[in-house]
Design an enzyme around this catalytic site. Sequence first.
Site, PDB file in Angstrom:
ATOM      1  N   LYS A 142      -9.691   2.318  -2.797  1.00 54.28           N
ATOM      2  CA  LYS A 142      -9.992   1.729  -1.491  1.00 54.28           C
ATOM      3  C   LYS A 142     -11.367   2.152  -1.000  1.00 54.28           C
ATOM      4  CE  LYS A 142      -7.704   1.344   3.054  1.00 54.28           C
ATOM      5  NZ  LYS A 142      -6.447   1.718   3.760  1.00 54.28           N
ATOM      6  N   CYS A 160      -5.697  -2.939   2.252  1.00 52.54           N
ATOM      7  CA  CYS A 160      -5.500  -2.850   3.692  1.00 52.54           C
ATOM      8  C   CYS A 160      -6.804  -2.954   4.490  1.00 52.54           C
ATOM      9  CB  CYS A 160      -4.719  -1.585   4.036  1.00 52.54           C
ATOM     10  SG  CYS A 160      -3.906  -1.675   5.665  1.00 52.54           S
ATOM     11  N   GLU A 174       0.823  -1.209   0.000  1.00 52.35           N
ATOM     12  CA  GLU A 174       0.000   0.000   0.000  1.00 52.35           C
ATOM     13  C   GLU A 174       0.859   1.263   0.000  1.00 52.35           C
ATOM     14  OE1 GLU A 174      -3.751   1.826   2.616  1.00 52.35           O
ATOM     15  OE2 GLU A 174      -2.343   0.440   3.558  1.00 52.35           O
TER      16      GLU A 174
END
Length: 290
Positions: free
Chosen positions: A114, A151, A41
């Site tokens: 994300k 994540c 990330e």
Amino acid sequence: MLKLGLIQMRCSIDPRENVDKAEAMIRIAAAAGANIICLQEIFNTIYFCQTEDHAYFRFAEEMPGPTTKRLGKVAENLGVVIVAPIFERRAAGLYHNSAAVIDADGSFLGSYRKMHIPDDPLFYEKFYFTPGDLGFRSWKTRFATIGVLICWDQWYPEGARLTALRGAEILFYPTAIGWHPSEKQAYGRRQHSSWETIQRSHAIANGCYVAVPNRTGHEAPAGGDGIEFWGQSFVADPTGEIIAKASVDQEETLVVEVDLAQLELQRTHWPFLRDRRIDAYAEISRRYID
């Protein structure tokens, strides 16, 4: 059969230095036979979300942009697929935590933004990132159909399921997660176990591979204790077994052979997709069922 390459790096504040290092590690992975290579990330800078500081918006760039174009040339040269997570500048005042998917001919296949954005001590991502609006996606690359989540998405089975339902054979989770040093002794083992367990469960529930490149090293851009990233990048097979894992504190190029034929075997013997009661799940779209 194909090979996955996970790049586990330490990062500095200098994007050029990080991209140079990432390219070198991609080349090492490709030389070891990796076909699909995923970076961690926001791989091209420090994890700046430990503090709320407008100065860090300077690290954002367009996608496609300079970094993805450079990696596109690398992908074409090496004949590999690259997943490159960066801080995306969509427009003035509009930024995302994103990942580019670059095919083995160097073409930009698309991006994932994300979806789940945390706001916790030292993980102040809501200050920087707008939640994703592209949905959960998959891409048919030269070697496999892959999905990407990032994540904090790791904790949500809905994202894994919807990505798998779009045909993803491998779920990549580029990550930047670690311990608060002051909490490590009391909670560190359990925190790490929970992180591994939830992602192994995505592999089991969806009958697919899960690949997780995490950063390593200690970063404290805001001073104080900072974050001790716990490394331990790993690949889990469709039964949830971890078939390869990197170290805690070393930079590594983890290259792991996987067999996509296992998906057919796992999904026919444990047919979770067959037995889903899609007629009964409408309420999942509610925040809470009072």
